[in-house]
Design a protein around this motif. Structure first.
Motif, short mmCIF file in Angstrom:
data_model
loop_
_atom_site.label_atom_id
_atom_site.label_comp_id
_atom_site.label_asym_id
_atom_site.label_seq_id
_atom_site.Cartn_x
_atom_site.Cartn_y
_atom_site.Cartn_z
N GLU A 232 20.94 58.06 10.31
CA GLU A 232 20.49 58.20 11.70
C GLU A 232 19.17 57.45 11.84
OE1 GLU A 232 20.37 58.25 15.16
OE2 GLU A 232 21.89 59.76 14.69
N TYR A 233 19.20 56.37 12.60
CA TYR A 233 18.04 55.49 12.71
C TYR A 233 17.43 55.49 14.10
CZ TYR A 233 20.11 54.04 8.36
OH TYR A 233 20.64 54.05 7.10
N ARG A 234 18.00 56.24 15.01
CA ARG A 234 17.46 56.29 16.37
C ARG A 234 16.19 57.12 16.41
NH1 ARG A 234 22.64 58.49 19.38
NH2 ARG A 234 22.67 59.70 17.45
N VAL A 235 15.44 56.94 17.49
CA VAL A 235 14.24 57.72 17.73
C VAL A 235 14.35 58.28 19.15
CG1 VAL A 235 12.88 55.72 18.53
CG2 VAL A 235 11.71 57.73 17.56
N ALA A 236 13.85 59.48 19.35
CA ALA A 236 14.02 60.17 20.63
C ALA A 236 13.13 59.64 21.75
CB ALA A 236 13.80 61.66 20.45
N ALA A 237 12.09 58.90 21.44
CA ALA A 237 11.22 58.32 22.47
C ALA A 237 10.68 56.99 21.96
CB ALA A 237 10.07 59.26 22.80
N VAL A 238 10.85 55.97 22.77
CA VAL A 238 10.34 54.64 22.43
C VAL A 238 8.90 54.52 22.92
CG1 VAL A 238 12.67 53.66 22.51
CG2 VAL A 238 11.21 53.56 24.54
N PRO A 239 8.15 53.51 22.46
CA PRO A 239 6.76 53.38 22.89
C PRO A 239 6.56 53.36 24.41
CG PRO A 239 7.13 52.02 20.98
CD PRO A 239 8.48 52.54 21.40
N ALA A 240 7.45 52.74 25.16
CA ALA A 240 7.31 52.72 26.62
C ALA A 240 7.39 54.13 27.21
CB ALA A 240 8.37 51.82 27.24
N THR A 241 8.25 54.95 26.65
CA THR A 241 8.37 56.34 27.09
C THR A 241 7.09 57.10 26.77
OG1 THR A 241 10.75 56.28 26.74
CG2 THR A 241 9.73 58.45 26.85
N VAL A 242 6.59 56.90 25.56
CA VAL A 242 5.34 57.55 25.15
C VAL A 242 4.20 57.15 26.09
CG1 VAL A 242 3.59 57.63 23.33
CG2 VAL A 242 6.03 57.85 22.75
N HIS A 243 4.14 55.88 26.43
CA HIS A 243 3.09 55.40 27.34
C HIS A 243 3.13 56.17 28.66
CE1 HIS A 243 0.41 52.70 29.47
NE2 HIS A 243 1.34 52.61 30.42
N ALA B 4 -0.54 51.98 20.19
CA ALA B 4 -0.91 51.16 21.35
C ALA B 4 -0.44 51.81 22.66
CB ALA B 4 -0.33 49.76 21.22
N ALA B 5 0.63 52.58 22.58
CA ALA B 5 1.16 53.28 23.76
C ALA B 5 0.39 54.57 24.04
CB ALA B 5 2.64 53.59 23.56
N GLY B 6 -0.51 54.94 23.14
CA GLY B 6 -1.33 56.13 23.35
C GLY B 6 -0.99 57.33 22.49
#
Length: 116
Positions: A13-24, A52-54
């Motif tokens: 399983e290589y997916r992540v539940a939130a990408v940097p844009a979502t985190v931003h 960088a996204a915070g």
């Protein structure tokens, strides 16, 4: 609210539940986001991109201890049950009918209503 993005521990399983844009976006709305070290690597996102996204990039224990709400792609695994309690919220896909122990944590306390 403090949100934790966890690294998936399920095999292959290589997916992540939130990408940097979502985190931003979440941070922009005043929330704190902790991302587990390496959580996005399998999906092509570095820890530096999350920073960088915070986000605050931290080890497993810190993410579990600090967050109120957790984002995961896959179900909670037995080794993660110890982190859950009545004050924590888990946002994920679970297989509650096939694996009732996923919703009966901690210590056998019903946490979610299973399918009818």
């Amino acid at each position: 609210m403090v949100i934790g993005v966890l690294k998936e521990i399920k095999g292959n399983e290589y997916r992540v539940a939130a990408v940097p844009a979502t985190v931003h976006e979440i941070v922009r709305h005043g929330h704190t986001v902790y991302v587990e070290t390496g959580a996005g690597v399998g999906s092509g996102f570095s820890d530096a991109q999350y920073e960088a996204a915070g986000a605050i990039v931290a080890d497993t224990n810190t993410v579990w201890e600090k967050a109120d709400l957790y984002y995961k792609v896959k179900e909670l695994f037995p080794q993660e049950f110890k982190w859950m309690n009545k004050d924590k919220i888990l946002f994920t896909y679970i297989h509650s009918n096939a694996h009732p122990d996923e919703t009966d944590t901690p210590a056998g306390q019903p946490r979610l209503r299973r399918g009818l």
